[in-house]
Scaffold this motif. Structure first.
Motif, PDB file in Angstrom:
ATOM      1  N   TRP A  45      45.321  41.417  29.756  1.00 58.55           N
ATOM      2  CA  TRP A  45      45.653  40.934  31.078  1.00 58.55           C
ATOM      3  C   TRP A  45      46.574  39.717  31.005  1.00 58.55           C
ATOM      4  O   TRP A  45      47.634  39.683  31.609  1.00 58.55           O
ATOM      5  N   LEU A  71      49.084  40.972  39.288  1.00 59.77           N
ATOM      6  CA  LEU A  71      48.441  41.986  40.121  1.00 59.77           C
ATOM      7  C   LEU A  71      48.640  41.672  41.594  1.00 59.77           C
ATOM      8  O   LEU A  71      48.294  40.593  42.062  1.00 59.77           O
ATOM      9  N   SER A 113      37.387  43.191  47.934  1.00 57.87           N
ATOM     10  CA  SER A 113      37.439  43.262  46.463  1.00 57.87           C
ATOM     11  C   SER A 113      37.904  41.939  45.875  1.00 57.87           C
ATOM     12  O   SER A 113      37.343  41.458  44.895  1.00 57.87           O
ATOM     13  N   LEU A 125      37.717  39.028  47.195  1.00 54.33           N
ATOM     14  CA  LEU A 125      36.650  38.060  47.414  1.00 54.33           C
ATOM     15  C   LEU A 125      35.557  38.211  46.356  1.00 54.33           C
ATOM     16  O   LEU A 125      34.999  37.239  45.868  1.00 54.33           O
ATOM     17  N   GLU A 126      35.281  39.450  45.962  1.00 56.36           N
ATOM     18  CA  GLU A 126      34.226  39.709  44.977  1.00 56.36           C
ATOM     19  C   GLU A 126      34.727  39.552  43.551  1.00 56.36           C
ATOM     20  O   GLU A 126      33.967  39.759  42.616  1.00 56.36           O
ATOM     21  N   GLY A 127      36.019  39.248  43.370  1.00 58.11           N
ATOM     22  CA  GLY A 127      36.479  38.962  42.018  1.00 58.11           C
ATOM     23  C   GLY A 127      37.604  39.814  41.476  1.00 58.11           C
ATOM     24  O   GLY A 127      37.973  39.665  40.318  1.00 58.11           O
ATOM     25  N   ALA A 128      38.173  40.731  42.252  1.00 57.53           N
ATOM     26  CA  ALA A 128      39.340  41.467  41.766  1.00 57.53           C
ATOM     27  C   ALA A 128      40.447  40.454  41.459  1.00 57.53           C
ATOM     28  O   ALA A 128      40.733  39.594  42.287  1.00 57.53           O
ATOM     29  N   PRO A 129      41.045  40.535  40.255  1.00 58.04           N
ATOM     30  CA  PRO A 129      41.902  39.444  39.778  1.00 58.04           C
ATOM     31  C   PRO A 129      43.309  39.453  40.378  1.00 58.04           C
ATOM     32  O   PRO A 129      44.302  39.469  39.655  1.00 58.04           O
ATOM     33  N   ASN A 159      37.010  31.026  51.549  1.00 56.66           N
ATOM     34  CA  ASN A 159      36.172  31.014  50.358  1.00 56.66           C
ATOM     35  C   ASN A 159      36.834  30.301  49.181  1.00 56.66           C
ATOM     36  O   ASN A 159      36.414  30.469  48.032  1.00 56.66           O
ATOM     37  N   ARG A 181      43.903  30.290  43.203  1.00 55.32           N
ATOM     38  CA  ARG A 181      42.891  30.112  42.155  1.00 55.32           C
ATOM     39  C   ARG A 181      43.060  31.129  41.034  1.00 55.32           C
ATOM     40  O   ARG A 181      42.982  30.787  39.848  1.00 55.32           O
ATOM     41  N   ASN A 182      43.318  32.391  41.407  1.00 51.50           N
ATOM     42  CA  ASN A 182      43.486  33.420  40.375  1.00 51.50           C
ATOM     43  C   ASN A 182      44.766  33.198  39.577  1.00 51.50           C
ATOM     44  O   ASN A 182      44.773  33.331  38.353  1.00 51.50           O
TER      45      ASN A 182
END
Lengths: 341, 267
Positions: free
Chosen positions: A31, A37, A83, A85-89, A107, A260-261
């Motif tokens: 990655w 992404l 997705s 929000l739940e952590g998809a990068p 969030n 953040r990502n």
């Protein structure tokens, strides 16, 4: 009895974890080396395929030919936001409506003033909601009241999961509200009637288009203009007609870097370059080619034959996304009250 | 006469419900010729989906075989409080919708869930990455090995094992030399069933995958992406590949069961 059960389940968990951990290293490394992404909404598949290729070339030219791999995932706008929000990068989100990005900002995934960071409210392309009907318009559908005539079946996705569906719903709502003598009550009555004409609720706009185009369901598809143009010009030429209702909504699907990502992946610079590229002349032309209305006036003017002038109202005239989302699409909101008969 | 009518009805139903769709998949795949169909496999995203599916299936089968054998052995050899509840729990994934199976993992490992944020900070994302797909696949295929093994282990009884104990065999020796050889064909059958199910799983994987082409898409997910992208030929070619893989597994299972049936090994 209870302890035995719990022990075994914990054992299962540990073992599967151990198995998973062995694999976790590989994708993470892969990655960091290549990835950007873009988590996008449904009808942008063809658009971003083109943008990704073009941007990749553009970036390579300016940065010593270093290759960059851009991946884009697609789905209903709300589901995609969920997705992320739940952590998809996702380094970048290009979603169907501002509210879905607001949720991410609330969030802490990006700054709450994200919409002011790029021109035009961070919306590189606009669209609108139109009717797609079978060739020759056999059911004679021209305006919103025609949708609730007897024997007319309407295809629209689920507003809970799809951004496009929320635009569809709000286009109908705004039209009903602005009729002579229109009120929240009359608009609610119109939408309640409208949804009795909807045989299936797909989760995303592309699923709904497939239901209408490939599976032959329904008499009219409420669709993004870009999706409708794609269907008439490329999927099934001579099978469909586009009907632009006299009044419809101005749809503004925005874009943002997920701070953040991107920071975690070390991709902030390239992610910012990517979203800025969408507003460049090159990006705007690709948008127009894929039937999205460019925000740059000169490029819109070049494509006037493709994008006729339409009479629209915008989301701000309905009170903005936060208010609309709470009133209409939250649990127990107006959509719930009209759809659960 | 009645037998003839019933048999015809069954053949007709199977033809309509099972064979026709599979035939249609291949008809669609080759509708623009063999070359167009094969061009599907030139796409790196397609190859990545195939590779991911194979890796996930192999790991899932390994994990579920180990645990299936342990569970079947424990449940068939010992009586203990909660045994009934344990059997119900192991079979739970058969009755729970796969989507729920995926959502449960999301609750645990998603960044909004219990451990997700911490795991992500350490650089080990579980959801929207292969480990999450593995978890989801393991969950939905958990019962198969146990379910095929347990009846055979019960049927075989424990005399052989008791004899081995008297002769001084240890736990592993008993498992390797007595218990498993007696249930070998049932074990293989369970493993193949797990394989077929793991390759084709869509619902649970869809929830935890994030649908990132080239990274977290398995074959079934990639088929959906292709289909939604109007790449009909490619979608049906991938579907055809999945169908062939599944048919190979099912054929292997049938052959094994026929051998087992001939020897009276499956109760």
């Amino acid at each position: 009895m209870v302890t035995k059960t719990r022990l075994t389940r914990r054992g299962l968990l540990q073992a599967t974890l151990a198995g998973g951990a062995a694999l976790a290293l590989r994708p993470t490394r892969a990655w960091a080396a290549t990835g950007l992404l873009n988590v996008s909404y449904d009808p942008t598949r063809e658009l971003y395929q083109d943008i990704d290729r073009s941007f990749s070339r553009f970036w390579a030219e300016g940065h010593g030919g270093a290759p960059v791999q851009i991946r884009t995932s697609h789905g209903g706008s709300g589901a995609q936001a969920r997705s992320v929000l739940e952590g998809a990068p996702a380094d970048i989100v290009t979603l169907g409506l501002a509210y879905d990005i607001d949720i991410l900002a609330q969030n802490g995934l990006l700054a709450t003033n994200w919409q002011t960071r790029l021109p035009h409210n961070s919306t590189p392309f606009t669209s609108t909601i139109v009717f797609l009907v079978r060739k020759g318009n056999p059911k004679n559908i021209h305006d919103w009241p025609d949708l609730i005539r007897d024997g007319v079946q309407v295809i629209t996705p689920n507003p809970k999961t799809s951004g496009g569906a929320r635009w569809n719903y709000l286009a109908a709502w705004g039209w009903a509200l602005n009729q002579p003598g229109g009120s929240a009550d009359s608009a609610r009555a119109y939408l309640k009637k409208l949804f009795t004409h909807v045989p299936v609720l797909d989760t995303g706009a592309r699923g709904a288009t497939n239901s209408f185009v490939q599976r032959g369901l329904g008499d009219v598809l409420l669709a993004w203009e870009d999706e409708a143009l794609l269907a008439t010009r490329e999927i099934g030429p001579d099978q469909f007609d586009i009907v632009v209702p006299p009044v419809t909504i101005l749809a503004e699907p925005p874009v943002a870097v997920v701070d953040r990502n991107a920071q975690a992946h070390g991709t902030t610079e390239i992610a910012q370059a990517y979203v800025q590229y969408l507003f460049s002349d090159a990006g705007q032309k690709i948008g127009a080619k894929h039937y999205f209305r460019p925000v740059t006036p000169a490029i819109l003017a070049e494509n006037r034959d493709r994008f006729p002038a339409v009479h629209t109202f915008d989301i701000a005239s309905l009170g903005g996304w936060t208010k609309v989302q709470k009133e209409h699409f939250a649990d127990g909101g107006i959509f719930d009250s009209i759809y659960t008969k | 006469m009645a037998r003839f009518i019933f048999a015809s009805a069954v053949y007709l139903l199977i033809g309509l419900i099972v064979i026709l769709p599979v035939v249609l998949v291949f008809v669609m795949a080759f509708s623009h010729g063999l070359a167009t169909a094969l061009a599907t496999f030139a796409d790196p995203d397609a190859l990545s989906a195939i590779r991911l599916t194979v890796i996930m299936t192999v790991l899932t089968v390994a994990i579920n075989t180990v645990f299936g054998v342990m569970a079947a052995w424990t449940l068939s050899r010992f009586r203990f409080p909660g045994r009934g509840a344990l059997i119900v729990l192991i079979e739970l994934p058969l009755s729970v919708s796969p989507v729920v199976g995926g959502l449960v993992w999301l609750l645990v490992f998603g960044t909004q869930g219990w451990w997700g944020a911490a795991l992500e900070r350490w650089g080990y994302p579980v959801m929207f990455a292969p480990p999450g797909i593995l978890l989801a696949t393991v969950f939905v295929t958990f019962p198969y090995v146990t379910r095929t093994l347990m009846p055979v282990m019960i049927h075989n009884g424990r005399e052989g094992e008791d004899a081995a104990v008297l002769l001084g065999a240890g736990l592993w020796q008993i498992l390797w030399h007595v218990t498993l050889p007696g249930a070998r064909l049932a074990l293989l059958s369970g493993v193949l069933l797990t394989t077929a199910r793991a390759m084709g799983e869509f619902g649970a994987v869809s929830v935890v995958s994030g649908h990132i082409p080239g990274l977290t898409e398995t074959i079934p997910l990639h088929i959906e992406t292709l289909y939604n992208g109007y790449q009909t030929v490619a979608a049906f070619t991938m579907a055809g590949l999945l169908a062939i893989m599944a048919m190979l597994v099912v054929t292997a299972r049938t052959l094994i069961e026929r051998r087992a049936g001939a020897r009276g090994l499956i109760a």
